[in-house]
Design a protein around this motif. Structure first.
Motif, PDB file in Angstrom:
ATOM      1  N   VAL A   1      12.129  70.340  33.038  1.00 49.06           N
ATOM      2  CA  VAL A   1      11.199  71.225  32.325  1.00 49.06           C
ATOM      3  C   VAL A   1       9.815  71.106  32.969  1.00 49.06           C
ATOM      4  O   VAL A   1       9.326  69.998  33.204  1.00 49.06           O
ATOM      5  N   GLU A   2       9.181  72.220  33.246  1.00 47.43           N
ATOM      6  CA  GLU A   2       7.829  72.220  33.794  1.00 47.43           C
ATOM      7  C   GLU A   2       6.847  72.469  32.649  1.00 47.43           C
ATOM      8  O   GLU A   2       6.594  73.608  32.249  1.00 47.43           O
ATOM      9  N   ALA A   3       6.303  71.378  32.117  1.00 47.23           N
ATOM     10  CA  ALA A   3       5.379  71.468  30.990  1.00 47.23           C
ATOM     11  C   ALA A   3       4.567  70.187  30.920  1.00 47.23           C
ATOM     12  O   ALA A   3       4.934  69.168  31.521  1.00 47.23           O
ATOM     13  N   LEU A   4       3.468  70.243  30.184  1.00 50.80           N
ATOM     14  CA  LEU A   4       2.682  69.056  29.879  1.00 50.80           C
ATOM     15  C   LEU A   4       2.718  68.811  28.379  1.00 50.80           C
ATOM     16  O   LEU A   4       2.676  69.758  27.585  1.00 50.80           O
ATOM     17  N   LEU A   5       2.787  67.551  28.001  1.00 54.93           N
ATOM     18  CA  LEU A   5       2.804  67.151  26.602  1.00 54.93           C
ATOM     19  C   LEU A   5       1.459  66.539  26.251  1.00 54.93           C
ATOM     20  O   LEU A   5       0.936  65.712  27.008  1.00 54.93           O
ATOM     21  N   VAL A   6       0.899  66.940  25.122  1.00 51.83           N
ATOM     22  CA  VAL A   6      -0.331  66.335  24.621  1.00 51.83           C
ATOM     23  C   VAL A   6       0.021  65.631  23.315  1.00 51.83           C
ATOM     24  O   VAL A   6       0.474  66.271  22.356  1.00 51.83           O
ATOM     25  N   THR A   7      -0.166  64.308  23.290  1.00 48.53           N
ATOM     26  CA  THR A   7       0.252  63.508  22.138  1.00 48.53           C
ATOM     27  C   THR A   7      -0.884  62.598  21.701  1.00 48.53           C
ATOM     28  O   THR A   7      -1.386  61.804  22.504  1.00 48.53           O
ATOM     29  N   PRO A   8      -1.325  62.687  20.435  1.00 46.44           N
ATOM     30  CA  PRO A   8      -2.329  61.742  19.944  1.00 46.44           C
ATOM     31  C   PRO A   8      -1.658  60.418  19.547  1.00 46.44           C
ATOM     32  O   PRO A   8      -0.572  60.412  18.966  1.00 46.44           O
ATOM     33  N   ALA A   9      -2.306  59.312  19.874  1.00 48.70           N
ATOM     34  CA  ALA A   9      -1.804  57.997  19.477  1.00 48.70           C
ATOM     35  C   ALA A   9      -2.617  57.505  18.280  1.00 48.70           C
ATOM     36  O   ALA A   9      -3.845  57.454  18.337  1.00 48.70           O
TER      37      ALA A   9
END
Length: 297
Positions: free
Chosen positions: A192-200
């Motif tokens: 998959v060509e994507a970026l994930l943005v995840t808050p910790a």
């Protein structure tokens, strides 16, 4: 295949694997290259070269170690034509393809073109006019004693969402099983060509992660209410940013290529590494006699 480059784990014993590579290459008239400061400690027959030249001078790069060594090998291969073969030394990782005993057969298969490659997405981050590259993730992380990470995500040059958290992680699919996963992000196939943005550990009302296209123009603005933040690139501190700073992100599909020999799939590796099958044990239903009444416990 005329030239094999090797990248070594800084601590684990890689002498057996290096000997296997050198012996295989000697039998076929191939040359073995290594990063000069790494191979000196082994005293092997590999030719020492500067790290910056390894990718361009190799037909194949062999990473000897774990996922961290593999990420470093991918950065050295970035921009060149050499694919990267991961050889596991120790604990099972996501990126390694073979163990040391299988190494000669794997090299022969690659020499005969009996393999495939997985293109891997990289993300470049511009920080204070300098560019750093990650294959796992770029994270802005609170510095203890300096307050929370208050960050606005810009998409297409416009603010989309703001986070207040201990960190905000921007991960590639390769990095979806690393920091992003531990912060509650999803597992994403490397195809998959994507970026994930995840808050910790988010403190804000909006605490959800995002999956964004590699075609989107992305940036992280450090808000006035933020503390000083560390910029971590593949787990290493690359620098620091203060309120008012902006981290500009540029995804690059197919920046490196990982060798696959068809032995396991991404899902099988993730299942074993993360122990997914045992993550939700379900109690078996109680046995019922033929008259339909439950059997007393």
């Amino acid at each position: 295949m005329h030239t094999v480059g090797i990248v070594l784990h800084p601590l684990r014993d890689s002498s057996e694997a290096v000997t296997a590579i050198v012996d295989w290459a000697a039998g076929r008239g191939a040359q073995v290259l290594g990063v000069e400061e790494e191979i000196r400690r082994l005293g092997c027959a590999a030719l020492p070269v500067p790290a910056a030249e390894l990718g361009g001078r190799s037909d194949l790069i062999v990473s000897l170690g774990g996922d961290g060594t593999m990420l470093r090998a991918m950065r050295l291969a970035d921009g060149g034509h050499a694919p990267v073969l991961g050889v596991n030394l120790g604990r099972l990782g996501f990126l390694a393809e073979v163990d040391v005993p299988d190494l000669p057969d794997a090299l022969s298969a690659i020499d005969q073109h009996l393999y495939t490659v997985e293109p891997r997405l990289a993300v470049d981050a511009e920080v204070h006019g300098e560019t750093v590259t990650a294959f796992n993730d770029v994270a802005v992380v609170r510095v203890p004693g300096h307050g929370i990470a208050a960050v606005s995500l810009l998409v297409g040059g416009r603010p989309f969402v703001s986070y207040a958290a201990d960190a905000v992680v921007v991960a590639t699919p390769t990095g979806s099983t690393a920091y992003s996963f531990s912060a509650g992000g999803p597992i994403v196939s490397p195809s998959v060509e994507a970026l994930l943005v995840t808050p910790a550990a988010p403190h804000s009302a909006f605490n959800r992660g995002l999956v964004l296209s590699v075609q989107d123009a992305l940036a992280l603005d450090v808000l006035p209410t933020s503390g000083r933040l560390a910029v971590e690139v593949d787990g290493r501190v690359s620098g620091y940013v203060e309120p008012g700073a902006c981290v500009i992100l540029h995804p690059r599909p197919a920046a490196a290529h990982v060798v696959r020999l068809g032995r396991t799939t991404f899902y099988e590796r993730a299942q074993r590494k993360l122990r997914l099958m045992g993550s939700a044990e379900v109690e078996p239903a109680p046995a019922r006699p033929r008259d339909g009444r439950s059997t007393p416990s």
